[in-house]
Motif scaffolding. Structure first.
Motif, short mmCIF file in Angstrom:
data_model
loop_
_atom_site.label_atom_id
_atom_site.label_comp_id
_atom_site.label_asym_id
_atom_site.label_seq_id
_atom_site.Cartn_x
_atom_site.Cartn_y
_atom_site.Cartn_z
N THR A 107 -14.03 84.45 12.60
CA THR A 107 -14.27 83.42 11.58
C THR A 107 -13.16 83.40 10.53
O THR A 107 -12.65 82.34 10.16
CB THR A 107 -15.62 83.67 10.87
N ILE A 108 -12.78 84.58 10.08
CA ILE A 108 -11.70 84.68 9.10
C ILE A 108 -10.37 84.24 9.72
O ILE A 108 -9.58 83.52 9.09
CB ILE A 108 -11.58 86.12 8.57
N ASN A 109 -10.14 84.63 10.95
CA ASN A 109 -8.89 84.29 11.62
C ASN A 109 -8.73 82.78 11.78
O ASN A 109 -7.62 82.26 11.64
CB ASN A 109 -8.82 84.97 12.99
N LEU A 142 -4.48 77.99 7.39
CA LEU A 142 -3.55 78.17 6.29
C LEU A 142 -2.14 78.41 6.80
O LEU A 142 -1.17 77.82 6.31
CB LEU A 142 -4.01 79.34 5.42
N ASN A 143 -2.01 79.27 7.80
CA ASN A 143 -0.68 79.59 8.34
C ASN A 143 -0.03 78.38 9.00
O ASN A 143 1.20 78.23 8.96
CB ASN A 143 -0.79 80.74 9.34
N ASP A 144 -0.83 77.54 9.59
CA ASP A 144 -0.29 76.32 10.20
C ASP A 144 0.32 75.43 9.12
O ASP A 144 1.40 74.85 9.31
CB ASP A 144 -1.40 75.57 10.94
N TYR A 145 -0.35 75.35 7.99
CA TYR A 145 0.19 74.59 6.87
C TYR A 145 1.47 75.23 6.34
O TYR A 145 2.49 74.56 6.12
CB TYR A 145 -0.85 74.48 5.75
N SER A 165 3.59 77.13 7.83
CA SER A 165 4.71 77.03 8.78
C SER A 165 5.37 75.66 8.78
O SER A 165 6.47 75.50 9.32
CB SER A 165 4.23 77.35 10.20
N SER A 166 4.73 74.68 8.15
CA SER A 166 5.35 73.36 8.07
C SER A 166 6.54 73.34 7.11
O SER A 166 7.37 72.43 7.16
CB SER A 166 4.31 72.30 7.64
N PHE A 167 6.64 74.35 6.25
CA PHE A 167 7.81 74.41 5.35
C PHE A 167 8.42 75.80 5.23
O PHE A 167 9.57 75.93 4.80
CB PHE A 167 7.46 73.85 3.96
N ILE A 168 7.70 76.86 5.58
CA ILE A 168 8.28 78.20 5.66
C ILE A 168 8.29 78.60 7.12
O ILE A 168 7.24 78.93 7.69
CB ILE A 168 7.47 79.23 4.82
N ASN A 169 9.47 78.54 7.73
CA ASN A 169 9.53 78.70 9.18
C ASN A 169 10.81 79.44 9.58
O ASN A 169 11.90 79.16 9.10
CB ASN A 169 9.49 77.33 9.86
N TYR A 170 10.64 80.39 10.48
CA TYR A 170 11.75 81.23 10.92
C TYR A 170 12.85 80.44 11.63
O TYR A 170 13.99 80.90 11.72
CB TYR A 170 11.22 82.33 11.83
N ILE A 171 12.55 79.23 12.10
CA ILE A 171 13.56 78.43 12.80
C ILE A 171 14.70 78.03 11.87
O ILE A 171 15.77 77.62 12.34
CB ILE A 171 12.94 77.17 13.44
N TYR A 172 14.49 78.16 10.55
CA TYR A 172 15.56 77.84 9.61
C TYR A 172 16.72 78.83 9.72
O TYR A 172 17.83 78.54 9.28
CB TYR A 172 15.05 77.85 8.17
N ILE A 173 16.45 80.00 10.27
CA ILE A 173 17.51 81.01 10.44
C ILE A 173 18.09 80.85 11.85
O ILE A 173 17.47 81.26 12.83
CB ILE A 173 16.96 82.44 10.24
N ASP A 174 19.26 80.25 11.94
CA ASP A 174 19.87 80.06 13.25
C ASP A 174 20.57 81.34 13.70
O ASP A 174 20.58 82.35 12.98
CB ASP A 174 20.85 78.88 13.25
N PHE A 204 8.53 93.06 10.43
CA PHE A 204 7.61 94.19 10.34
C PHE A 204 6.17 93.69 10.41
O PHE A 204 5.36 94.22 11.17
CB PHE A 204 7.85 94.97 9.05
N TYR A 205 5.85 92.71 9.59
CA TYR A 205 4.56 92.01 9.70
C TYR A 205 4.80 90.76 10.56
O TYR A 205 5.53 89.86 10.13
CB TYR A 205 4.04 91.59 8.33
N PRO A 206 4.23 90.70 11.75
CA PRO A 206 4.52 89.59 12.68
C PRO A 206 4.31 88.22 12.05
O PRO A 206 3.31 87.99 11.38
CB PRO A 206 3.53 89.84 13.83
N LYS A 207 5.26 87.36 12.28
CA LYS A 207 5.20 86.02 11.68
C LYS A 207 4.06 85.19 12.23
O LYS A 207 3.64 84.21 11.59
CB LYS A 207 6.53 85.30 11.87
N SER A 208 3.51 85.55 13.38
CA SER A 208 2.38 84.80 13.94
C SER A 208 1.11 84.99 13.12
O SER A 208 0.25 84.11 13.10
CB SER A 208 2.13 85.26 15.38
N ILE A 209 1.00 86.11 12.42
CA ILE A 209 -0.17 86.38 11.57
C ILE A 209 0.21 86.27 10.09
O ILE A 209 -0.46 85.62 9.30
CB ILE A 209 -0.74 87.79 11.83
#
Length: 372
Positions: free
Chosen positions: A142-144, A150-153, A155-164, A206-211
């Motif tokens: 339920t919490i996840n 929240l994480n989906d939101y 990732s729309s502006f803080i996203n690892y793809i910005y680092i080429d 260190f803390y996975p970006k997926s979570i």
């Protein structure tokens, strides 16, 4: 395993933020609809007067985690909520078969209490999460679900793809790490690729970006690691391990020789390999859980077992230099005007200094064996 120096972040942080803030701002959109379906969303104020909160982003991208949560307590709630979900497999994977209901309840409540925060209290108050493993799993699920919204939101502006690729290599090179801090076995070195400076290191979160999506671009979430540790062992597995910018094995554990039924006096002076290599945890127990998980996650005992010949070499040199050639060496070193650390480098290929453990592979092993 090896404690990393984070001082280098102060050198690169200004340009790093300048480059990324532009990209974040371009992709940021204030989504009022997000507040309607996600009870977590309205706690983190990404906007201020309808503008992107630059100070908050500066804190997330550039500051150590302890400074983050001190300045913005809601970031602590985010971390605790993510940790609750990420480490929950430590409870889900437990064998409750032979435990009483009270024992199960105590374990589950104890786990949740570590990460309790006001974000999850509405769900806690609605569910008897402690009654069974199934109830606990439903509680985490339920919490996840809410966290992923929240994480989906985010990732729309803080996203690892910005680092080429070029920026990633530049960042890793600037971190100035020579050896993987997780295993202390593999070099992670820069090299020239048709005029471009690259590195053999992976950039681990260190803390996975997926979570922990909010920290996808956080400097203090980046760990330079070898490909084996990052891509084959660590991945996004829910083990609570030592955070290398805070702790290393040097303060908490050491390698030592463990005799077995085939051991004899020659095993202790490098004449044979009839011994076992063990990792001994110090008695204070402050980080025992994390150290055990490091050992398990990165297969340290299994991998280091192949270095017994190296240990034999160290033991043999230690025995020979300390006895057979001691007087001759003392005279030689005096003539060369070498200090203690230079002498160690000459004898063992290692300075045996704590601050140098991250400069050469197997330095922690050598340090422990020769100082035992």
């Amino acid at each position: 395993m090896i404690h990393l120096n984070s001082n280098i972040f102060q050198v690169i942080s200004k340009d790093y933020f300048k480059n990324l803030f532009i990209k974040i701002k371009q992709n940021y959109t204030f989504k009022t609809s997000a507040m309607k379906y996600n009870f977590l969303f309205n706690h983190i104020l990404f906007w201020e007067n309808n503008e992107l909160n630059e100070d908050l982003l500066n804190t997330i991208l550039l500051k150590p985690f302890n400074e983050m949560i001190k300045k913005y307590p809601e970031l602590n709630n985010y971390i605790l909520t993510c940790q609750l979900v990420f480490y929950s497999s430590s409870i889900s994977n437990l064998n409750f078969k032979n435990m009483s209901n009270d024992e199960k309840k105590t374990i589950i409540i104890s786990y949740v209490s570590k990460y309790n925060n006001k974000w999850i209290e509405p769900i806690m108050n609605q569910q008897s999460y402690y009654k069974s493993k199934k109830a606990f799993s439903y509680f985490i699920s339920t919490i996840n679900i809410e966290l992923m919204k929240l994480n989906d939101y985010i990732s729309s502006f803080i996203n690892y793809i910005y680092i080429d690729s070029d920026m990633r290599h530049e960042l890793l090179i600037n971190l100035e790490s020579s050896v993987c801090p997780y295993c202390n076995r593999q070099y992670i070195t820069p090299y020239d690729d048709n005029g471009k400076l690259k590195t053999t290191a992976d950039l681990d979160h260190f803390y996975p970006k997926s979570i922990f999506t909010l920290f996808s671009l956080s400097l203090y979430n980046f760990v330079p690691a070898c490909q084996i540790c990052n891509s084959r062992f660590k991945l996004a597995q829910g083990y609570k391990i030592l955070y290398p910018y805070d702790q290393g094995f040097s303060e908490n554990a050491k390698f030592n020789l463990k005799i077995n039924t085939t051991s004899d006096i020659n095993s202790l002076i490098g004449d044979n390999s009839n011994f076992e290599l063990d990792i001994e945890l110090f008695n204070n127990g402050n980080y025992n859980e994390e150290i055990k998980n490091n050992i398990k996650l990165f297969h340290l005992k299994e991998l280091y077992d192949i270095h017994k010949d190296y240990v034999r070499e160290l033991l043999y040199k230690k025995y020979v230099y300390a006895n057979t050639y001691k007087e001759q060496l003392v005279t030689l070193f005096k003539e060369l005007n070498l200090d203690e650390h230079e002498i160690n480098l000459f004898l063992y290929g290692n300075t045996l200094q704590i601050e140098d453990l991250g400069k050469k592979p197997l330095s922690k092993l050598a340090y422990d064996i020769l100082n035992d």
